[in-house]
Design a protein around this motif. Sequence first.
Motif, PDB file in Angstrom:
ATOM      1  N   LEU A  99      16.008  80.387  28.815  1.00 45.47           N
ATOM      2  CA  LEU A  99      16.170  79.013  28.351  1.00 45.47           C
ATOM      3  C   LEU A  99      16.168  78.957  26.827  1.00 45.47           C
ATOM      4  N   GLU A 100      15.289  79.735  26.202  1.00 43.84           N
ATOM      5  CA  GLU A 100      15.241  79.751  24.746  1.00 43.84           C
ATOM      6  C   GLU A 100      16.519  80.346  24.159  1.00 43.84           C
ATOM      7  N   ALA A 101      17.079  81.359  24.810  1.00 39.29           N
ATOM      8  CA  ALA A 101      18.324  81.976  24.333  1.00 39.29           C
ATOM      9  C   ALA A 101      19.481  80.975  24.394  1.00 39.29           C
ATOM     10  N   ILE A 102      19.566  80.239  25.487  1.00 36.89           N
ATOM     11  CA  ILE A 102      20.637  79.243  25.629  1.00 36.89           C
ATOM     12  C   ILE A 102      20.449  78.128  24.608  1.00 36.89           C
ATOM     13  N   ALA A 103      19.213  77.649  24.467  1.00 34.63           N
ATOM     14  CA  ALA A 103      18.941  76.563  23.521  1.00 34.63           C
ATOM     15  C   ALA A 103      19.244  76.993  22.091  1.00 34.63           C
ATOM     16  N   ALA A 104      18.895  78.237  21.746  1.00 35.90           N
ATOM     17  CA  ALA A 104      19.154  78.725  20.384  1.00 35.90           C
ATOM     18  C   ALA A 104      20.644  78.740  20.083  1.00 35.90           C
ATOM     19  N   GLU A 105      21.456  79.130  21.058  1.00 28.94           N
ATOM     20  CA  GLU A 105      22.903  79.163  20.838  1.00 28.94           C
ATOM     21  C   GLU A 105      23.465  77.751  20.741  1.00 28.94           C
ATOM     22  N   LEU A 106      22.983  76.840  21.571  1.00 29.14           N
ATOM     23  CA  LEU A 106      23.437  75.451  21.489  1.00 29.14           C
ATOM     24  C   LEU A 106      23.054  74.830  20.149  1.00 29.14           C
ATOM     25  N   LYS A 107      21.850  75.158  19.663  1.00 31.65           N
ATOM     26  CA  LYS A 107      21.429  74.644  18.364  1.00 31.65           C
ATOM     27  C   LYS A 107      22.334  75.176  17.264  1.00 31.65           C
ATOM     28  N   LYS A 108      22.688  76.455  17.344  1.00 32.08           N
ATOM     29  CA  LYS A 108      23.576  77.055  16.357  1.00 32.08           C
ATOM     30  C   LYS A 108      24.936  76.346  16.342  1.00 32.08           C
ATOM     31  N   GLN A 109      25.359  75.909  17.515  1.00 31.11           N
ATOM     32  CA  GLN A 109      26.644  75.218  17.646  1.00 31.11           C
ATOM     33  C   GLN A 109      26.551  73.728  17.311  1.00 31.11           C
ATOM     34  N   GLY A 110      25.341  73.247  17.015  1.00 30.06           N
ATOM     35  CA  GLY A 110      25.153  71.837  16.729  1.00 30.06           C
ATOM     36  C   GLY A 110      25.252  70.959  17.962  1.00 30.06           C
ATOM     37  N   ARG A 111      24.957  71.523  19.125  1.00 30.67           N
ATOM     38  CA  ARG A 111      25.122  70.795  20.387  1.00 30.67           C
ATOM     39  C   ARG A 111      23.804  70.513  21.107  1.00 30.67           C
ATOM     40  N   LEU A 112      22.690  70.918  20.535  1.00 28.89           N
ATOM     41  CA  LEU A 112      21.423  70.779  21.237  1.00 28.89           C
ATOM     42  C   LEU A 112      20.929  69.340  21.160  1.00 28.89           C
ATOM     43  N   GLU A 113      20.862  68.697  22.331  1.00 30.62           N
ATOM     44  CA  GLU A 113      20.442  67.299  22.423  1.00 30.62           C
ATOM     45  C   GLU A 113      18.949  67.210  22.715  1.00 30.62           C
ATOM     46  N   ALA A 114      18.409  66.025  22.540  1.00 32.37           N
ATOM     47  CA  ALA A 114      17.010  65.787  22.882  1.00 32.37           C
ATOM     48  C   ALA A 114      16.865  65.712  24.396  1.00 32.37           C
ATOM     49  N   ALA A 115      15.700  66.124  24.886  1.00 34.28           N
ATOM     50  CA  ALA A 115      15.419  66.025  26.318  1.00 34.28           C
ATOM     51  C   ALA A 115      15.240  64.563  26.701  1.00 34.28           C
ATOM     52  N   ASP A 123       6.625  72.347  29.161  1.00 36.98           N
ATOM     53  CA  ASP A 123       7.525  72.686  28.065  1.00 36.98           C
ATOM     54  C   ASP A 123       8.811  73.324  28.580  1.00 36.98           C
ATOM     55  N   THR A 124       8.684  74.131  29.624  1.00 37.95           N
ATOM     56  CA  THR A 124       9.861  74.791  30.173  1.00 37.95           C
ATOM     57  C   THR A 124      10.790  73.793  30.845  1.00 37.95           C
ATOM     58  N   GLU A 125      10.227  72.848  31.579  1.00 42.73           N
ATOM     59  CA  GLU A 125      11.053  71.830  32.216  1.00 42.73           C
ATOM     60  C   GLU A 125      11.720  70.949  31.161  1.00 42.73           C
ATOM     61  N   LYS A 126      11.002  70.636  30.082  1.00 37.30           N
ATOM     62  CA  LYS A 126      11.608  69.868  28.986  1.00 37.30           C
ATOM     63  C   LYS A 126      12.806  70.617  28.408  1.00 37.30           C
ATOM     64  N   ARG A 127      12.633  71.934  28.203  1.00 33.82           N
ATOM     65  CA  ARG A 127      13.718  72.732  27.644  1.00 33.82           C
ATOM     66  C   ARG A 127      14.907  72.773  28.593  1.00 33.82           C
ATOM     67  N   ALA A 128      14.647  72.902  29.885  1.00 40.01           N
ATOM     68  CA  ALA A 128      15.736  72.920  30.860  1.00 40.01           C
ATOM     69  C   ALA A 128      16.495  71.594  30.841  1.00 40.01           C
ATOM     70  N   ARG A 129      15.777  70.477  30.763  1.00 37.08           N
ATOM     71  CA  ARG A 129      16.446  69.168  30.717  1.00 37.08           C
ATOM     72  C   ARG A 129      17.227  68.982  29.424  1.00 37.08           C
ATOM     73  N   GLN A 130      16.695  69.531  28.338  1.00 34.68           N
ATOM     74  CA  GLN A 130      17.393  69.460  27.063  1.00 34.68           C
ATOM     75  C   GLN A 130      18.716  70.211  27.146  1.00 34.68           C
ATOM     76  N   ILE A 131      18.720  71.367  27.761  1.00 37.84           N
ATOM     77  CA  ILE A 131      19.944  72.152  27.916  1.00 37.84           C
ATOM     78  C   ILE A 131      20.925  71.426  28.829  1.00 37.84           C
ATOM     79  N   GLU A 132      20.424  70.854  29.909  1.00 40.48           N
ATOM     80  CA  GLU A 132      21.292  70.096  30.812  1.00 40.48           C
ATOM     81  C   GLU A 132      21.979  68.947  30.077  1.00 40.48           C
ATOM     82  N   GLN A 196      28.060  79.936  30.775  1.00 42.22           N
ATOM     83  CA  GLN A 196      28.918  81.048  30.363  1.00 42.22           C
ATOM     84  C   GLN A 196      29.782  80.649  29.168  1.00 42.22           C
ATOM     85  N   ASP A 197      30.363  79.463  29.220  1.00 38.70           N
ATOM     86  CA  ASP A 197      31.219  79.008  28.129  1.00 38.70           C
ATOM     87  C   ASP A 197      30.428  78.830  26.836  1.00 38.70           C
ATOM     88  N   SER A 198      29.224  78.288  26.932  1.00 42.81           N
ATOM     89  CA  SER A 198      28.423  78.032  25.732  1.00 42.81           C
ATOM     90  C   SER A 198      27.951  79.323  25.076  1.00 42.81           C
TER      91      SER A 198
END
Length: 209
Positions: A99-115, A123-132, A196-198
């Motif tokens: 989850l942290e790896a996916i979130a870090a890449e989304l943040k790098k792309q400027g796509r990481l939204e708030a949960a 904290d893990t569920e919050k991160r999963a919802r943020q990625i979703e 996969q795309d992200s």
Amino acid sequence: MADYSALARRIQALGAKWPALTHTFMFATGALFALERAERGGVRDRRSYDEADRSAHAVFLRQVNDSIATDREPSNSWTPGFMYNSALMRLDACYERFLEAIAAELKKQGRLEAATNAQGLSDTEKRARQIEASLVLQQPFGRVGLEQNRGDVNRLKHQLFGREAVNERSRTVGDVESAASALEELLTILERPEVQDSMASAYQDPPPA
């Protein structure tokens, strides 16, 4: 019984896509190995324990320490439980890392939204919802088993008596089956086209030393 061969092939295929995450994939492989060994060894479901097991566990403690002290292998009745607990820990660790790896890449792309609707969640569920939210998924990730596994790990880590049998009575499937399903959920998340795309151009370098 889980198809361990199929799960191993899926881990291998995903690991080949993101070699920089090799160490995290090793947690997934370690969890898979430990689950297979636990099942092969005939690990008992926690919900089947009763008062008679309390004295048996005290005997196990003496036997295992004596085995270590005299350079012998512990008994076959103790090892499956050790493997099962190891699998839970490893599975939870790699879930959080991915989850942290996916979130870090989304943040790098400027796509990481708030949960959203995250109050009172782990904290893990919050991160999963943020990625979703960031990936704009049509269907949310299936992670009921992963969150249940996280609860099991937290009880092992923080509760004085760990996963007590009385708390396991409501389970409808066996412990190993439940953990294998959680691993299946994790691999399915990583295989989702949106994930996969992200991560298409991410984590391509060899793993750090």
